[in-house]
Design a protein around this motif. Sequence first.
Motif, PDB file in Angstrom:
ATOM      1  N   GLU A  23      18.711  22.739  28.955  1.00 60.63           N
ATOM      2  CA  GLU A  23      18.086  22.270  27.837  1.00 60.63           C
ATOM      3  C   GLU A  23      17.162  22.277  28.050  1.00 60.63           C
ATOM      4  O   GLU A  23      16.272  22.815  27.380  1.00 60.63           O
ATOM      5  CB  GLU A  23      18.359  20.748  27.168  1.00 60.63           C
ATOM      6  N   TYR A  24      16.093  22.158  29.918  1.00 63.49           N
ATOM      7  CA  TYR A  24      15.047  22.487  29.394  1.00 63.49           C
ATOM      8  C   TYR A  24      14.257  24.112  29.398  1.00 63.49           C
ATOM      9  O   TYR A  24      13.606  24.690  28.852  1.00 63.49           O
ATOM     10  CB  TYR A  24      14.621  22.079  31.433  1.00 63.49           C
ATOM     11  N   ILE A  25      15.846  24.488  29.630  1.00 59.31           N
ATOM     12  CA  ILE A  25      14.943  26.231  30.013  1.00 59.31           C
ATOM     13  C   ILE A  25      15.558  26.575  28.419  1.00 59.31           C
ATOM     14  O   ILE A  25      14.534  27.437  28.025  1.00 59.31           O
ATOM     15  CB  ILE A  25      16.588  27.056  30.335  1.00 59.31           C
ATOM     16  N   VAL A  26      15.940  26.331  27.578  1.00 56.20           N
ATOM     17  CA  VAL A  26      16.287  26.217  25.713  1.00 56.20           C
ATOM     18  C   VAL A  26      14.191  25.925  25.206  1.00 56.20           C
ATOM     19  O   VAL A  26      14.255  26.526  24.419  1.00 56.20           O
ATOM     20  CB  VAL A  26      17.467  26.202  25.085  1.00 56.20           C
ATOM     21  N   LEU A  27      14.656  24.675  25.922  1.00 55.62           N
ATOM     22  CA  LEU A  27      13.000  24.083  25.086  1.00 55.62           C
ATOM     23  C   LEU A  27      12.247  24.907  25.667  1.00 55.62           C
ATOM     24  O   LEU A  27      10.925  25.290  24.546  1.00 55.62           O
ATOM     25  CB  LEU A  27      13.057  22.597  25.767  1.00 55.62           C
ATOM     26  N   GLY A  28      11.491  25.214  26.908  1.00 52.58           N
ATOM     27  CA  GLY A  28      11.267  26.499  27.234  1.00 52.58           C
ATOM     28  C   GLY A  28      10.662  27.352  26.422  1.00 52.58           C
ATOM     29  O   GLY A  28       9.570  27.734  26.912  1.00 52.58           O
ATOM     30  N   PHE A  29      11.694  28.267  26.636  1.00 51.68           N
ATOM     31  CA  PHE A  29      11.887  29.223  25.511  1.00 51.68           C
ATOM     32  C   PHE A  29      11.110  28.844  24.056  1.00 51.68           C
ATOM     33  O   PHE A  29      10.117  29.816  23.622  1.00 51.68           O
ATOM     34  CB  PHE A  29      13.350  29.823  25.206  1.00 51.68           C
ATOM     35  N   ILE A  30      11.673  28.221  23.179  1.00 46.44           N
ATOM     36  CA  ILE A  30      11.080  27.672  22.365  1.00 46.44           C
ATOM     37  C   ILE A  30       9.707  27.758  22.200  1.00 46.44           C
ATOM     38  O   ILE A  30       8.872  27.954  21.019  1.00 46.44           O
ATOM     39  CB  ILE A  30      12.086  26.425  21.672  1.00 46.44           C
ATOM     40  N   LEU A  31       9.013  26.816  23.091  1.00 46.52           N
ATOM     41  CA  LEU A  31       8.087  26.064  23.655  1.00 46.52           C
ATOM     42  C   LEU A  31       7.403  27.348  23.947  1.00 46.52           C
ATOM     43  O   LEU A  31       5.966  27.388  23.115  1.00 46.52           O
ATOM     44  CB  LEU A  31       7.390  25.527  24.479  1.00 46.52           C
ATOM     45  N   LEU A  32       7.636  28.621  24.165  1.00 44.55           N
ATOM     46  CA  LEU A  32       6.773  30.070  24.391  1.00 44.55           C
ATOM     47  C   LEU A  32       6.987  30.549  23.132  1.00 44.55           C
ATOM     48  O   LEU A  32       5.744  31.577  22.911  1.00 44.55           O
ATOM     49  CB  LEU A  32       7.700  30.873  25.552  1.00 44.55           C
ATOM     50  N   VAL A  33       8.012  30.674  22.394  1.00 49.44           N
ATOM     51  CA  VAL A  33       8.099  30.896  21.423  1.00 49.44           C
ATOM     52  C   VAL A  33       6.844  30.684  19.827  1.00 49.44           C
ATOM     53  O   VAL A  33       5.869  31.695  19.626  1.00 49.44           O
ATOM     54  CB  VAL A  33       9.017  31.608  20.698  1.00 49.44           C
ATOM     55  N   VAL A  34       6.997  29.152  20.169  1.00 50.33           N
ATOM     56  CA  VAL A  34       6.126  28.540  19.251  1.00 50.33           C
ATOM     57  C   VAL A  34       4.455  28.627  19.425  1.00 50.33           C
ATOM     58  O   VAL A  34       3.774  29.019  18.393  1.00 50.33           O
ATOM     59  CB  VAL A  34       6.591  27.067  18.856  1.00 50.33           C
ATOM     60  N   PHE A  35       4.197  29.022  20.346  1.00 48.34           N
ATOM     61  CA  PHE A  35       2.499  28.533  21.336  1.00 48.34           C
ATOM     62  C   PHE A  35       2.376  29.383  21.764  1.00 48.34           C
ATOM     63  O   PHE A  35       1.362  30.425  21.848  1.00 48.34           O
ATOM     64  CB  PHE A  35       2.138  27.085  21.939  1.00 48.34           C
ATOM     65  N   SER A  36       3.198  30.866  21.501  1.00 47.20           N
ATOM     66  CA  SER A  36       2.696  32.408  22.714  1.00 47.20           C
ATOM     67  C   SER A  36       2.249  32.401  23.947  1.00 47.20           C
ATOM     68  O   SER A  36       1.864  30.883  24.600  1.00 47.20           O
ATOM     69  CB  SER A  36       1.655  33.286  21.178  1.00 47.20           C
ATOM     70  N   ALA A  37       2.520  33.722  24.235  1.00 48.10           N
ATOM     71  CA  ALA A  37       1.973  33.182  25.182  1.00 48.10           C
ATOM     72  C   ALA A  37       0.547  33.716  25.763  1.00 48.10           C
ATOM     73  O   ALA A  37       0.280  32.834  26.873  1.00 48.10           O
ATOM     74  CB  ALA A  37       2.647  35.005  26.067  1.00 48.10           C
ATOM     75  N   ALA A  38      -0.403  34.063  24.668  1.00 48.18           N
ATOM     76  CA  ALA A  38      -1.576  33.323  25.102  1.00 48.18           C
ATOM     77  C   ALA A  38      -2.199  32.323  25.150  1.00 48.18           C
ATOM     78  O   ALA A  38      -3.078  32.048  25.658  1.00 48.18           O
ATOM     79  CB  ALA A  38      -2.398  34.496  24.145  1.00 48.18           C
ATOM     80  N   ARG A  39      -1.909  31.230  24.022  1.00 46.19           N
ATOM     81  CA  ARG A  39      -2.081  29.870  24.035  1.00 46.19           C
ATOM     82  C   ARG A  39      -1.792  29.323  25.526  1.00 46.19           C
ATOM     83  O   ARG A  39      -2.100  28.287  25.605  1.00 46.19           O
ATOM     84  CB  ARG A  39      -1.399  29.048  23.025  1.00 46.19           C
TER      85      ARG A  39
END
Length: 73
Positions: free
Chosen positions: A6-22
């Motif tokens: 679940e932590y990995i999925v949440l991290g991936f979702i945060l990465l997609v939503v906030f983008s790598a630059a942010r």
Amino acid sequence: MLGLGEYIVLGFILLVVFSAARMGQLGNAVGKFVYSFRKASRGQDLVDVKSLPQSRRGSTDADFTEPPKDRRS
């Protein structure tokens, strides 16, 4: 409780939503905060305050500027 998956999925979702630059900007801001916090906790950012001479107390820097020099050709 959340598991590792679940932590990995949440991290991936945060990465997609906030983008790598942010996320990079966020990491940079956190790093600057930690650096300044450590520096402040060691007392390295303290400023040595010196008192002004009697003649300068209660006045501004504008009172002590030199008049412009005349440039004659």
